[in-house]
Design an enzyme around this catalytic site. Structure first.
Site, short mmCIF file in Angstrom:
data_model
loop_
_atom_site.label_atom_id
_atom_site.label_comp_id
_atom_site.label_asym_id
_atom_site.label_seq_id
_atom_site.Cartn_x
_atom_site.Cartn_y
_atom_site.Cartn_z
N SER A 156 -9.49 2.91 -4.16
CA SER A 156 -8.68 4.05 -3.73
C SER A 156 -9.48 4.96 -2.78
CB SER A 156 -8.14 4.81 -4.94
OG SER A 156 -7.16 5.73 -4.57
N GLU A 171 2.73 -0.51 -4.21
CA GLU A 171 1.96 0.72 -4.07
C GLU A 171 2.50 1.60 -2.94
OE1 GLU A 171 -2.21 0.93 -4.48
OE2 GLU A 171 -2.43 -1.18 -5.00
N HIS A 226 -0.50 0.92 -8.03
CA HIS A 226 -1.85 1.43 -7.79
C HIS A 226 -2.68 1.38 -9.08
CE1 HIS A 226 -4.70 3.53 -5.25
NE2 HIS A 226 -4.93 4.41 -6.20
#
Length: 326
Positions: free
Chosen positions: A166, A268, A298
């Site tokens: 991320s 996502e 995610h």
């Protein structure tokens, strides 16, 4: 008497910014992911930046497989950079810890999970600077040729891979640019490639996946809040820290980028940006691979790193490392 400070930004109660600029961080977080205790991996914490009191956590398998090992003589090194929108997260959080345990055992590697300063107390580029410091610590570690009980295993400083989740994937991109431009000196180590797990990129123009639907644990409102809290004051989502292809972002055509693997879930909010990132780099002639896991949201790897789909991701990362280890 003045009025009491009001909450102006609230990240799920974990982080709150008040109108007077003060910040509250909760120490009582109800983590949904239990810490995995795996006797096949040892871990140890270490201070890598004394002035800023930044630590890292090292993981190594207690034994290595001979057949199918990435390197039967020395263990490759993985630098892992956790996610959290630049605002929350730590090497000690269960999602990060469990992920690193799985990477160490599944890839027969030394995993070095780094912490970095968080926003809004420390806005970008603080996190990028701290990641550079961690790389320099690794370079220092090799130059000292130190040997103790932990370092008695042979680690291959010529086979270093940087894995970012991320916001950590965003940081990994900036490290790749730093090495590719020559701004970062690779002395003492050889970075062979970068793995970006659902990299946290942004932009002012919304993508189709950002427009929804929301994920179970992530919404567009949360993403925007992370950017407001982490970007330099007054900047927007087209800033180079957020958008790799923004109007002021460095041109990547002439950079000698090391190989990059992008892994993302098909459901996502960040999917389109990750896909566009990989597509544009491929058009520039860079060695990049894009893998999408249909229907996954995610954090599908970090929140359940021992699942069947996570095992698939491990095999993809293993192959990427093997292909780029020579």
């Amino acid at each position: 008497m003045g009025s009491l400070p009001q909450i102006v930004e609230d990240c799920m109660g974990v982080l709150q910014l008040f109108s007077d600029g003060s910040v509250f961080r909760s120490e009582n977080i109800n983590f949904k992911d239990p810490v995995v205790h795996d006797n096949s991996v040892l871990f140890k914490d270490c201070l890598f930046e004394e002035k800023l009191n930044l630590h890292l956590r090292m993981y190594k398998p207690t034994s290595t497989k001979i057949n199918g090992s990435i390197n039967t003589n020395k263990l490759p090194i993985i630098v892992f950079i956790h996610g959290g929108g630049f605002c929350v997260g730590s090497r000690t959080w269960p999602s990060s810890h469990n992920c690193c345990v799985r990477l160490a055992s599944g890839l027969d590697a030394l995993v070095v999970a780094i912490d970095y300063r968080l926003a809004p107390e420390h806005r970008l580029p603080a996190a990028m600077d701290d990641a550079v410091s961690a790389v320099k610590w690794l370079q220092w570690r090799r130059s000292q040729n130190l040997s103790d009980e932990w370092w008695s295993c042979a680690f291959d400083f010529d086979r270093v891979f940087i894995v970012g989740d991320s916001s950590g994937g965003n940081i990994a991109h900036h490290l790749a640019v730093g090495f590719g431009s020559g701004e970062l000196d690779p002395v003492g180590i050889r970075v062979r490639g970068f793995v970006l797990l659902a990299p946290f990129f942004g932009g002012e123009v919304r993508t189709k996946s950002e427009e929804g639907p929301s994920e179970e644990l992530l919404t567009l409102e949360i993403l925007d809040r992370f950017w407001r809290l982490s970007l330099p004051a007054g900047e927007n989502r087209d800033h180079p820290f957020a958008n790799p292809f923004g109007p002021a972002s460095p041109r990547l055509e002439s950079l000698a980028l090391d190989p990059i693997l992008v892994v993302v879930g098909g459901s996502e909010l960040l999917k389109d940006r990750a896909e566009d990132y990989a597509k544009r780099l491929k058009e520039l002639g860079k060695k990049i691979e894009y893998v999408e896991f249909e229907g996954k949201q995610h954090g599908f790897f970090t929140h359940d790193p021992f699942s069947e789909v996570a095992n698939e991701a491990i095999q993809i990362i293993r192959r990427f490392m093997l292909e780029n280890s020579n």
